[in-house]
Write a protein that holds these residues in place. Structure first.
Motif, PDB file in Angstrom:
ATOM      1  N   SER A 250       0.813  -1.207   0.000  1.00 21.53           N
ATOM      2  CA  SER A 250       0.000   0.000   0.000  1.00 21.53           C
ATOM      3  C   SER A 250       0.864   1.283   0.000  1.00 21.53           C
ATOM      4  O   SER A 250       1.963   1.274   0.514  1.00 21.53           O
ATOM      5  CB  SER A 250      -0.919   0.019   1.221  1.00 21.53           C
ATOM      6  OG  SER A 250      -0.167  -0.142   2.412  1.00 21.53           O
ATOM      7  N   LYS A 280      -2.973  -0.947  -4.330  1.00 22.16           N
ATOM      8  CA  LYS A 280      -3.719  -0.472  -3.162  1.00 22.16           C
ATOM      9  C   LYS A 280      -3.066   0.775  -2.577  1.00 22.16           C
ATOM     10  O   LYS A 280      -1.849   0.869  -2.461  1.00 22.16           O
ATOM     11  CB  LYS A 280      -3.832  -1.562  -2.094  1.00 22.16           C
ATOM     12  CG  LYS A 280      -2.514  -2.166  -1.634  1.00 22.16           C
ATOM     13  CD  LYS A 280      -2.730  -3.251  -0.590  1.00 22.16           C
ATOM     14  CE  LYS A 280      -1.421  -3.887  -0.148  1.00 22.16           C
ATOM     15  NZ  LYS A 280      -1.585  -4.868   0.937  1.00 22.16           N
ATOM     16  N   TYR A 313      -8.269   1.475   0.606  1.00 22.86           N
ATOM     17  CA  TYR A 313      -7.621   0.502   1.485  1.00 22.86           C
ATOM     18  C   TYR A 313      -7.538   1.053   2.903  1.00 22.86           C
ATOM     19  O   TYR A 313      -7.015   2.150   3.130  1.00 22.86           O
ATOM     20  CB  TYR A 313      -6.227   0.176   0.957  1.00 22.86           C
ATOM     21  CG  TYR A 313      -5.483  -0.866   1.740  1.00 22.86           C
ATOM     22  CD1 TYR A 313      -5.868  -2.197   1.710  1.00 22.86           C
ATOM     23  CD2 TYR A 313      -4.377  -0.518   2.513  1.00 22.86           C
ATOM     24  CE1 TYR A 313      -5.175  -3.167   2.418  1.00 22.86           C
ATOM     25  CE2 TYR A 313      -3.674  -1.476   3.228  1.00 22.86           C
ATOM     26  CZ  TYR A 313      -4.080  -2.795   3.175  1.00 22.86           C
ATOM     27  OH  TYR A 313      -3.394  -3.746   3.902  1.00 22.86           O
TER      28      TYR A 313
END
Length: 400
Positions: A250, A280, A313
């Motif tokens: 992420s 993400k 996310y």
């Protein structure tokens, strides 16, 4: 003038001879048994390994750090350079991590730092004995959880290769690559149970020109994850599953200007994974950029989210209200999904959820053929805040 020219030629010849002598030194074997290492699965061999490394690193030629067949218990250890010559780290046997909790409250089991021209190979095993650590891992609920050791970590390592190794049951990530340049990982087999927490196969961050190929990764988290600063990454001929798929991110949680670019993933298969190809970003984030990515010739079998862009996310809520000031500020652009086929275990086979603040740009879907293998109709696609194009076959029908 002729004298100066002759002197220059002689000097060059001397330097070339010196280089030839240095690189022409015979390979020298540094067997850990000669430093007191014992393959009895009980003796802590950390000190013996460090002493062998010191001698091997100081040798000016081609060093061969040798771990013979057998099972060697090894504590947390870092092999630090730079070294005087090239280094081959040969693992023929099995390295086994400790099981006492106070000995694995660290972020590294086996580390390599500040090295060039390193080769790690040998067909041996890294046994992280993660079963003793997984029950203590609450990172899925606690964003401030304590460290667990990565099985093998490479920091500031350049022009190096890792191949023909097997890593099983890591307490955390199996292989970590940070601040490295021009490295390849090939012919590795990574295994951990499907429910083992945070056992990423390979994690890459702040590194350039990394290649991962011809490997099998079966684990409890991402098969491969590319974090901030990952550039020019080439992944091919990799089989993933179980696990969370191959992920970019992420991104955007800790600080701004987290750039990921030049990602190519090709000729890979995903078997029974939670995700396939995933990008993400945190729902609440500072500005970052993820761009120039190609995912092509990908096979999916029973994958829950075959194609997923998730800019919402948020594994540790609350993350604020989606669409407001807490929206992701990561710009995702120039991403191609080409020739992706197989089956999805969920009806939404293509799920592209981008940020309202920073919509995805130039997303392309070309020749997609994903069928839903459950009941209740055909597979569908879902898109939000995305600008892009669809070409060729589109199954499910595209939402771009």
């Amino acid at each position: 003038m002729a004298l100066k020219s002759s002197f220059g030629i002689v000097l060059v010849l001397i330097l070339l001879c010196f280089i030839d002598i240095t690189h022409g030194l015979s390979p020298k074997l540094f067997d850990v048994r000669n430093y007191g290492a014992i393959a009895d699965e009980k003796t802590d061999n950390t000190q013996a390994f460090l002493e062998a490394w010191d001698d091997a690193c100081a040798y000016g030629g081609r060093s061969r750090f040798y771990i013979p067949p057998g099972t060697f218990l090894l504590g947390s250890v870092s092999f630090v350079g730079p070294c005087e010559g090239t280094m081959a780290f040969l693992i023929r046997g099995t390295l086994k991590a400790g099981t006492q909790p106070h000995k694995f409250s660290t972020d590294t089991w086996i580390g390599f730092r500040y090295l060039s021209d390193l080769t790690v190979k040998g067909g041996g095993y890294l046994d992280g004995q993660g079963q003793v650590a997984w029950p203590l891992n609450d990172c899925s609920k606690n964003s401030h959880c304590g460290p667990f050791p990565v099985s093998m970590r490479f920091d500031f390592v350049n022009n190096s290769r890792i191949h023909h190794l097997r890593s099983i049951d890591s307490k955390n990530t199996h292989f970590s690559i940070f601040a490295c340049y021009n490295m390849s990982i090939s012919h590795v087999r990574i295994t951990a149970p499907e429910d083992s927490p945070n056992t990423d196969g390979v994690r890459i961050g702040v590194s350039t020109k990394i290649e991962i190929s011809r490997s099998v990764i079966r684990t409890g988290d991402d098969c491969i994850s590319m974090l901030s600063g990952s550039k020019d990454i080439d992944i091919y001929d990799v089989s993933c599953g179980p696990g969370h798929g191959i992920s970019v991110g992420s991104l955007g949680r800790s600080h701004g200007d987290e750039y990921v670019s030049g990602i190519r993933i090709r000729n890979c298969s995903f078997i029974g994974t939670d995700n396939g190809l995933r990008i993400k970003t945190w729902a609440s984030s500072l500005y970052s950029l993820a761009s120039n990515m190609i995912f092509e010739d990908i096979f999916m079998q029973n994958v829950r989210n075959p194609i997923l862009i998730d800019q919402q996310y948020c594994p540790f809520p609350p993350c604020g209200n989606w669409g407001g000031s807490s929206s992701s500020a990561v710009q995702i652009k120039n991403v191609k999904f080409r020739n992706v086929w197989g089956t999805s275990s969920s009806k939404i086979a293509i799920n592209i959820q981008c940020s309202r603040m920073m919509p995805c740009r130039n997303i392309e879907l070309e020749d997609i053929n994903l069928a839903y293998n459950g009941s209740g109709g055909a597979a569908t696609s879902l898109c939000s805040n995305v600008k892009g194009f669809a070409f060729g076959r589109q199954r499910p029908p595209g939402c771009l």
